[in-house]
Write a protein that holds these residues in place. Structure first.
Motif, PDB file in Angstrom:
ATOM      1  N   ARG A   1       3.942  -5.718   1.045  1.00  0.00           N
ATOM      2  CA  ARG A   1       3.200  -4.736   1.835  1.00  0.00           C
ATOM      3  C   ARG A   1       4.074  -3.504   2.034  1.00  0.00           C
ATOM      4  O   ARG A   1       5.184  -3.607   2.559  1.00  0.00           O
ATOM      5  N   GLY A   2       3.614  -2.374   1.550  1.00  0.00           N
ATOM      6  CA  GLY A   2       4.361  -1.144   1.712  1.00  0.00           C
ATOM      7  C   GLY A   2       5.725  -1.176   1.062  1.00  0.00           C
ATOM      8  O   GLY A   2       6.676  -0.591   1.585  1.00  0.00           O
ATOM      9  N   GLY A   3       5.850  -1.877  -0.087  1.00  0.00           N
ATOM     10  CA  GLY A   3       7.132  -1.951  -0.768  1.00  0.00           C
ATOM     11  C   GLY A   3       8.115  -2.930  -0.166  1.00  0.00           C
ATOM     12  O   GLY A   3       9.291  -2.925  -0.527  1.00  0.00           O
ATOM     13  N   LYS A   4       7.652  -3.791   0.747  1.00  0.00           N
ATOM     14  CA  LYS A   4       8.500  -4.776   1.392  1.00  0.00           C
ATOM     15  C   LYS A   4       7.934  -6.180   1.187  1.00  0.00           C
ATOM     16  O   LYS A   4       6.730  -6.362   1.040  1.00  0.00           O
ATOM     17  N   ILE A   5       8.825  -7.168   1.158  1.00  0.00           N
ATOM     18  CA  ILE A   5       8.402  -8.564   1.146  1.00  0.00           C
ATOM     19  C   ILE A   5       8.155  -8.980   2.585  1.00  0.00           C
ATOM     20  O   ILE A   5       9.020  -8.809   3.449  1.00  0.00           O
ATOM     21  N   VAL A   6       6.971  -9.517   2.854  1.00  0.00           N
ATOM     22  CA  VAL A   6       6.594  -9.874   4.221  1.00  0.00           C
ATOM     23  C   VAL A   6       6.080 -11.303   4.250  1.00  0.00           C
ATOM     24  O   VAL A   6       5.764 -11.897   3.211  1.00  0.00           O
ATOM     25  N   LYS A   7       5.998 -11.842   5.448  1.00  0.00           N
ATOM     26  CA  LYS A   7       5.414 -13.163   5.650  1.00  0.00           C
ATOM     27  C   LYS A   7       4.634 -13.162   6.957  1.00  0.00           C
ATOM     28  O   LYS A   7       4.853 -12.313   7.832  1.00  0.00           O
ATOM     29  N   VAL A   8       3.722 -14.108   7.092  1.00  0.00           N
ATOM     30  CA  VAL A   8       2.909 -14.243   8.299  1.00  0.00           C
ATOM     31  C   VAL A   8       3.549 -15.287   9.202  1.00  0.00           C
ATOM     32  O   VAL A   8       3.856 -16.397   8.765  1.00  0.00           O
ATOM     33  N   ILE A   9       3.772 -14.930  10.458  1.00  0.00           N
ATOM     34  CA  ILE A   9       4.366 -15.851  11.422  1.00  0.00           C
ATOM     35  C   ILE A   9       3.482 -15.932  12.665  1.00  0.00           C
ATOM     36  O   ILE A   9       2.607 -15.089  12.878  1.00  0.00           O
TER      37      ILE A   9
ATOM     38  N   PRO B   1       1.412 -11.305  -4.074  1.00  0.00           N
ATOM     39  CA  PRO B   1       0.117 -10.689  -3.752  1.00  0.00           C
ATOM     40  C   PRO B   1       0.257  -9.608  -2.687  1.00  0.00           C
ATOM     41  O   PRO B   1       1.110  -9.688  -1.801  1.00  0.00           O
ATOM     42  N   ILE B   2      -0.593  -8.601  -2.778  1.00  0.00           N
ATOM     43  CA  ILE B   2      -0.598  -7.510  -1.807  1.00  0.00           C
ATOM     44  C   ILE B   2      -1.321  -7.977  -0.546  1.00  0.00           C
ATOM     45  O   ILE B   2      -2.403  -8.549  -0.608  1.00  0.00           O
ATOM     46  N   LEU B   3      -0.710  -7.733   0.597  1.00  0.00           N
ATOM     47  CA  LEU B   3      -1.304  -8.114   1.881  1.00  0.00           C
ATOM     48  C   LEU B   3      -1.612  -6.846   2.671  1.00  0.00           C
ATOM     49  O   LEU B   3      -0.705  -6.097   3.039  1.00  0.00           O
ATOM     50  N   ALA B   4      -2.909  -6.618   2.919  1.00  0.00           N
ATOM     51  CA  ALA B   4      -3.322  -5.419   3.645  1.00  0.00           C
ATOM     52  C   ALA B   4      -3.219  -5.601   5.152  1.00  0.00           C
ATOM     53  O   ALA B   4      -3.024  -4.634   5.882  1.00  0.00           O
ATOM     54  N   GLY B   5      -3.392  -6.829   5.639  1.00  0.00           N
ATOM     55  CA  GLY B   5      -3.337  -7.063   7.077  1.00  0.00           C
ATOM     56  C   GLY B   5      -3.820  -8.451   7.424  1.00  0.00           C
ATOM     57  O   GLY B   5      -4.086  -9.284   6.556  1.00  0.00           O
ATOM     58  N   ILE B   6      -3.938  -8.696   8.728  1.00  0.00           N
ATOM     59  CA  ILE B   6      -4.365  -9.999   9.251  1.00  0.00           C
ATOM     60  C   ILE B   6      -5.701  -9.820   9.955  1.00  0.00           C
ATOM     61  O   ILE B   6      -5.895  -8.863  10.709  1.00  0.00           O
TER      62      ILE B   6
ATOM     63  N   ARG C   1       3.389  -1.987  11.499  1.00  0.00           N
ATOM     64  CA  ARG C   1       3.970  -2.783  10.413  1.00  0.00           C
ATOM     65  C   ARG C   1       3.816  -4.279  10.672  1.00  0.00           C
ATOM     66  O   ARG C   1       3.953  -5.082   9.744  1.00  0.00           O
ATOM     67  N   ARG C   2       3.509  -4.659  11.904  1.00  0.00           N
ATOM     68  CA  ARG C   2       3.286  -6.065  12.241  1.00  0.00           C
ATOM     69  C   ARG C   2       1.810  -6.454  12.192  1.00  0.00           C
ATOM     70  O   ARG C   2       1.459  -7.580  12.479  1.00  0.00           O
ATOM     71  N   SER C   3       0.948  -5.489  11.846  1.00  0.00           N
ATOM     72  CA  SER C   3      -0.494  -5.708  11.728  1.00  0.00           C
ATOM     73  C   SER C   3      -1.082  -6.310  13.006  1.00  0.00           C
ATOM     74  O   SER C   3      -1.699  -7.382  12.982  1.00  0.00           O
ATOM     75  N   PRO C   4      -0.935  -5.623  14.143  1.00  0.00           N
ATOM     76  CA  PRO C   4      -1.491  -6.154  15.402  1.00  0.00           C
ATOM     77  C   PRO C   4      -3.007  -5.973  15.424  1.00  0.00           C
ATOM     78  O   PRO C   4      -3.552  -5.068  14.781  1.00  0.00           O
ATOM     79  N   PRO C   5      -3.722  -6.806  16.176  1.00  0.00           N
ATOM     80  CA  PRO C   5      -5.173  -6.631  16.274  1.00  0.00           C
ATOM     81  C   PRO C   5      -5.559  -5.394  17.075  1.00  0.00           C
ATOM     82  O   PRO C   5      -6.603  -4.788  16.834  1.00  0.00           O
ATOM     83  N   ALA C   6      -4.723  -5.020  18.054  1.00  0.00           N
ATOM     84  CA  ALA C   6      -5.038  -3.872  18.905  1.00  0.00           C
ATOM     85  C   ALA C   6      -3.753  -3.276  19.469  1.00  0.00           C
ATOM     86  O   ALA C   6      -2.759  -3.977  19.663  1.00  0.00           O
ATOM     87  N   ILE C   7      -3.797  -1.971  19.710  1.00  0.00           N
ATOM     88  CA  ILE C   7      -2.726  -1.264  20.412  1.00  0.00           C
ATOM     89  C   ILE C   7      -3.355  -0.627  21.640  1.00  0.00           C
ATOM     90  O   ILE C   7      -4.245   0.221  21.535  1.00  0.00           O
TER      91      ILE C   7
ATOM     92  N   LEU D   1       8.174   4.214   4.996  1.00  0.00           N
ATOM     93  CA  LEU D   1       7.342   3.022   5.024  1.00  0.00           C
ATOM     94  C   LEU D   1       5.893   3.431   5.248  1.00  0.00           C
ATOM     95  O   LEU D   1       5.595   4.269   6.090  1.00  0.00           O
ATOM     96  N   ILE D   2       4.988   2.833   4.459  1.00  0.00           N
ATOM     97  CA  ILE D   2       3.560   3.098   4.576  1.00  0.00           C
ATOM     98  C   ILE D   2       2.882   1.860   5.168  1.00  0.00           C
ATOM     99  O   ILE D   2       3.073   0.753   4.676  1.00  0.00           O
ATOM    100  N   VAL D   3       2.096   2.033   6.232  1.00  0.00           N
ATOM    101  CA  VAL D   3       1.414   0.921   6.885  1.00  0.00           C
ATOM    102  C   VAL D   3      -0.066   1.258   7.035  1.00  0.00           C
ATOM    103  O   VAL D   3      -0.464   2.426   7.049  1.00  0.00           O
ATOM    104  N   SER D   4      -0.875   0.224   7.148  1.00  0.00           N
ATOM    105  CA  SER D   4      -2.306   0.399   7.371  1.00  0.00           C
ATOM    106  C   SER D   4      -2.572   0.708   8.845  1.00  0.00           C
ATOM    107  O   SER D   4      -1.899   0.191   9.735  1.00  0.00           O
ATOM    108  N   THR D   5      -3.564   1.544   9.089  1.00  0.00           N
ATOM    109  CA  THR D   5      -3.922   1.907  10.462  1.00  0.00           C
ATOM    110  C   THR D   5      -5.156   1.157  10.948  1.00  0.00           C
ATOM    111  O   THR D   5      -5.746   1.533  11.979  1.00  0.00           O
ATOM    112  N   ARG D   6      -5.573   0.106  10.241  1.00  0.00           N
ATOM    113  CA  ARG D   6      -6.786  -0.626  10.629  1.00  0.00           C
ATOM    114  C   ARG D   6      -6.481  -1.515  11.832  1.00  0.00           C
ATOM    115  O   ARG D   6      -6.246  -2.715  11.719  1.00  0.00           O
TER     116      ARG D   6
END
Length: 351
Positions: free
Chosen positions: A61-69, A130-135, A271-277, A312-317
Motif C-alpha cells: 500500500r503506497g509503496g510499503k509492505i503492510v499487514k492488518v492487525i 496484493p494491493i490493499l486499498a483499505g479495511i 495510513r492506518r485506514s481508520p473507519p472514521a476521524i 507517502l500516498i494514502v487513501s482518503t476513504r
C-alpha cells in the motif's frame, strides 16, 4: 509423536523416524526452502515475495509492505507498516532458509540475511504482494454498485473485509418497502435529538448513510455538528454516525492548530485506514487548511513522512466528523461542504 509401549524405541528421536521414512528435516517443517545463493539476488527476492503473498497476511500500500492487525486496546482492525526489523522476522517465518557451507560441502540451515529484508523494505515496488486499498468493517457496495460481503481480502475491490458475513441479514432482492422500513429504523435512532427542521434531520440520516457506503465513494464531505451550549448531544450523535462505519467505539482527536500539524496528523491517521476521524470539542472555527481541504475533495492524499525524505500516498476513504459549540467552517471550507443546515435549537449538523 508416538512411541512403542514395549520400549523398543528407547533412545530414538524424530531424526531416526525421518531417516527411516526417507524424509528431511526441511520437509518435516512443512515450509518452502529458500537458498541464499550469491548471484541470485533477484531470484531470491522474487521467491521471498511469493511466499509472503501466499500467507495472505501481507500486502502493499503506497509503496510499503503492510499487514492488518487488531489493536489490543480498542479491538479495531488497522493497517500498519512492516518495518525492516520485523520484516527479518517475517522472512524467517515464511520459509526455511539455507546457505552453502564450503567445509560441509552442503547447504545448511541459516537465518535470512538482513540484506534481503532491507531491499524488500526499500524497493517500493512489488510484483506478487496484493494491493490493499483499505479495511471495510461491514458488507459494502463496490464501485460497480454490486454488494460485496467477502470476509478477508477481496481481489476485485482490493479491500480487506474485517467482518463476519453471518452477522448481517441482507435480503437478496430488497424492495421499496424494505427501504422504507430501514429508513424508519434510521430515523428512530435520532428520535432523542432535537432538530429544527426535517431538512436538518435528513442531514443526520445522510451522515449515517455516508458512513455505511464510504468505501464506495471516491470523496465525501465532512459532517460538522454544532450547538449553542454544552451537553447538547454533539458527541453522542457523532458516535451514532461512527457506529455505521465500525462496530467498535470510535476514537476522537483534537483539531490541529495549523496546516503543518494537520498534514502530519492526517497522514499518520489515514495510513492506518481508520473507519472514521472525529475532531471532537472544536473550540474555533474550522480553518481552510490546505491539507484538510485536500482530503475532503481528493481520493488520495500525499505528504512527506516524518524524519525521512520520502513521500507517502494514502487513501482518503474515511468518514470525517467534527463537533463544537458555536463553530463553523471558514474561508474555502464553506465552499467545500455540500450544504449547510441548522439542526435543532440545541444541536445542528452541517455537511
Amino acid at each position: 509423536g508416538f512411541r512403542c509401549l514395549h520400549g523398543h524405541c528407547s533412545g530414538r528421536r524424530v531424526g531416526d523416524l525421518l531417516n527411516f521414512l526417507g524424509g528431511s528435516h526441511a520437509e518435516a517443517r512443512m515450509k518452502p526452502v529458500i537458498r541464499a545463493v550469491a548471484g541470485e539476488l533477484l531470484g531470491v527476492l522474487d521467491a521471498t515475495e511469493r511466499e509472503m503473498s501466499a500467507t495472505g497476511k501481507y500486502f502493499q500500500r503506497g509503496g510499503k509492505i503492510v499487514k492488518v492487525i487488531t489493536d489490543p486496546g480498542t479491538s479495531e482492525m488497522l493497517l500498519i507498516d512492516v518495518g525492516k526489523r520485523e520484516l527479518e522476522k517475517v522472512l524467517a517465518g515464511v520459509a526455511y532458509w539455507e546457505r552453502y557451507d564450503s567445509r560441509a560441502k552442503a547447504f545448511i540451515r541459516t537465518d535470512p540475511p538482513s540484506k534481503y529484508a532491507q531491499i524488500l523494505h526499500e524497493c517500493c515496488e512489488y510484483k506478487h504482494l496484493p494491493i490493499l486499498a483499505g479495511i471495510i468493517r461491514h458488507p459494502f457496495l463496490s464501485p460497480t454498485g454490486a454488494l460485496s460481503s467477502v470476509r478477508g481480502y477481496d481481489p476485485s475491490t482490493c479491500l480487506y473485509g474485517a467482518f463476519d458475513p453471518a452477522d448481517f441479514d441482507i435480503p437478496e432482492d430488497p424492495t421499496r418497502a424494505d427501504a422504507m422500513r430501514a429508513l424508519s429504523l434510521l430515523q428512530g435512532l435520532l428520535s432523542e435529538f432535537a432538530f429544527k427542521t426535517d431538512v436538518d434531520r435528513s442531514a443526520a440520516v445522510c451522515a449515517m448513510l455516508t458512513a455505511a457506503v464510504r468505501q464506495a465513494l471516491p470523496v465525501a464531505p465532512m459532517f460538522l455538528t454544532t450547538a449553542h451550549d454544552v451537553g447538547s448531544g454533539k458527541s453522542c450523535i457523532n458516535q451514532v454516525f461512527k457506529a455505521f462505519a465500525t462496530p467498535r467505539e470510535g476514537i476522537t482527536s483534537k483539531l490541529p492548530a495549523d496546516d503543518a500539524e494537520c498534514a502530519k496528523r492526517l497522514l499518520s491517521s489515514l495510513r492506518r485506514s481508520p473507519p472514521a476521524i472525529d475532531f471532537d470539542n472544536v473550540v474555533t472555527d474550522i480553518q481552510a487548511f490546505p491539507s484538510l481541504c485536500s482530503v475532503l475533495t481528493s481520493e488520495f492524499f500525499e505528504d512527506r513522512l516524518l524524519q525521512v525524505s520520502e513521500m507517502l500516498i494514502v487513501s482518503t476513504r474515511c468518514l470525517f466528523l467534527a463537533s463544537g459549540n458555536n463553530v463553523g467552517p471558514t474561508q474555502d471550507m464553506a465552499r467545500r461542504r455540500s450544504e449547510e443546515r441548522r439542526v435543532g435549537k440545541e444541536c445542528r449538523s452541517r455537511w
